[in-house]
Design a protein around this motif. Structure first.
Motif, short mmCIF file in Angstrom:
data_model
loop_
_atom_site.label_atom_id
_atom_site.label_comp_id
_atom_site.label_asym_id
_atom_site.label_seq_id
_atom_site.Cartn_x
_atom_site.Cartn_y
_atom_site.Cartn_z
N THR A 156 0.82 -1.22 0.00
CA THR A 156 0.00 0.00 0.00
C THR A 156 0.85 1.27 0.00
O THR A 156 0.35 2.35 -0.28
CB THR A 156 -0.95 0.03 1.22
N LEU A 157 2.15 1.13 0.31
CA LEU A 157 3.03 2.29 0.42
C LEU A 157 3.94 2.49 -0.79
O LEU A 157 4.55 3.55 -0.94
CB LEU A 157 3.90 2.15 1.68
N ALA A 158 4.05 1.48 -1.64
CA ALA A 158 4.98 1.52 -2.76
C ALA A 158 4.41 2.23 -3.97
O ALA A 158 3.19 2.25 -4.18
CB ALA A 158 5.37 0.09 -3.15
N THR A 159 5.30 2.81 -4.78
CA THR A 159 4.92 3.42 -6.04
C THR A 159 4.62 2.35 -7.08
O THR A 159 3.67 2.45 -7.84
CB THR A 159 6.06 4.32 -6.57
N ARG A 160 5.49 1.32 -7.10
CA ARG A 160 5.33 0.21 -8.06
C ARG A 160 5.54 -1.11 -7.33
O ARG A 160 6.40 -1.22 -6.47
CB ARG A 160 6.36 0.30 -9.18
N ILE A 161 4.77 -2.10 -7.74
CA ILE A 161 4.89 -3.46 -7.20
C ILE A 161 5.55 -4.32 -8.28
O ILE A 161 5.06 -4.39 -9.40
CB ILE A 161 3.52 -4.07 -6.84
N ILE A 162 6.63 -4.98 -7.91
CA ILE A 162 7.31 -5.91 -8.82
C ILE A 162 7.00 -7.32 -8.33
O ILE A 162 7.45 -7.72 -7.27
CB ILE A 162 8.83 -5.65 -8.83
N ASP A 163 6.20 -8.03 -9.10
CA ASP A 163 5.76 -9.37 -8.72
C ASP A 163 6.87 -10.37 -9.03
O ASP A 163 7.27 -10.52 -10.18
CB ASP A 163 4.49 -9.73 -9.50
N ASN A 164 7.37 -11.04 -7.99
CA ASN A 164 8.46 -12.00 -8.16
C ASN A 164 8.02 -13.42 -7.83
O ASN A 164 8.74 -14.18 -7.20
CB ASN A 164 9.66 -11.59 -7.29
N CYS A 165 6.82 -13.77 -8.25
CA CYS A 165 6.28 -15.10 -7.96
C CYS A 165 6.50 -16.08 -9.12
O CYS A 165 6.22 -17.25 -8.98
CB CYS A 165 4.77 -15.01 -7.69
#
Length: 192
Positions: free
Chosen positions: A166-175
């Motif tokens: 909720t705090l990040a500018t971008r989410i990098i999905d590493n799944c």
């Protein structure tokens, strides 16, 4: 004007994979863990502060900090963890931003695992490397050869990764695969 991007995530979420990719593409990455290791070297500011505060118990015969024993104690003792946090916070913060200001690059990435927990500011963007807690747990147990209980102590010492989203500018999905991660990073970099 210099653009500064903070990279964070949970322990074992894949920040090192992301920063290795960025470094391989020629981007400058300032690694908070590497800065901490420099400060913990014999005679370093953090080394002296740890020895003065916690005594010689956590040091090897050659004078080096016994990171394994010290880490086990710190992660299992909230009072000592808070005490260490107070000691090292300003030292690490100052060293990180000195390195950033000294950089000649227009785009600098700063890998800071506890970016949100320590309220770091001054970034143009913050990227969060994301994996669900169960993947994080499995990776950490395998990577560090930890029991589930010890791995959970480390994970639970950080802000929950879903809260960080909720705090990040971008989410990098590493799944997924490394190829999928690298493709995602290439797209994000082209956007900035």
């Amino acid at each position: 004007m210099k653009k500064i991007i903070g990279i964070t995530g949970g322990i074992a979420s894949g920040k090192s994979t992301v920063t290795s990719f960025l470094t391989s593409r020629g981007y400058e990455v300032i690694d908070a863990d590497a800065v901490v290791r420099e400060l913990q070297q014999i005679g370093g500011a953090l080394y002296v502060a740890i020895r003065d505060t916690f005594g010689p118990t956590y040091f090897l015969s050659d004078g080096e900090l016994d990171r394994i024993t010290f880490g086990q104690v710190i992660f299992s003792n909230p009072k000592m963890r808070a005490q260490l946090s107070m000691l090292q916070d300003k030292l690490i913060r100052d060293a990180l931003f000195e390195k950033c200001q000294a950089s000649q690059s227009d785009l600098v990435f700063m890998d800071i695992p506890l970016l949100f927990e320590k309220n770091y500011t001054g970034f143009d963007e913050i990227w969060l490397v994301y994996v669900p807690k169960q993947i994080q747990l499995a990776r950490l147990m395998k990577r560090n050869n930890l029991s589930q209980a010890d791995a959970l102590l480390r994970i639970d010492s950080q802000m929950p990764i879903d809260e960080k989203c909720t705090l990040a500018t971008r989410i990098i999905d590493n799944c997924d695969t490394i190829d999928t991660l690298e493709s995602q990073l290439t797209t994000i970099i082209s956007e900035i």
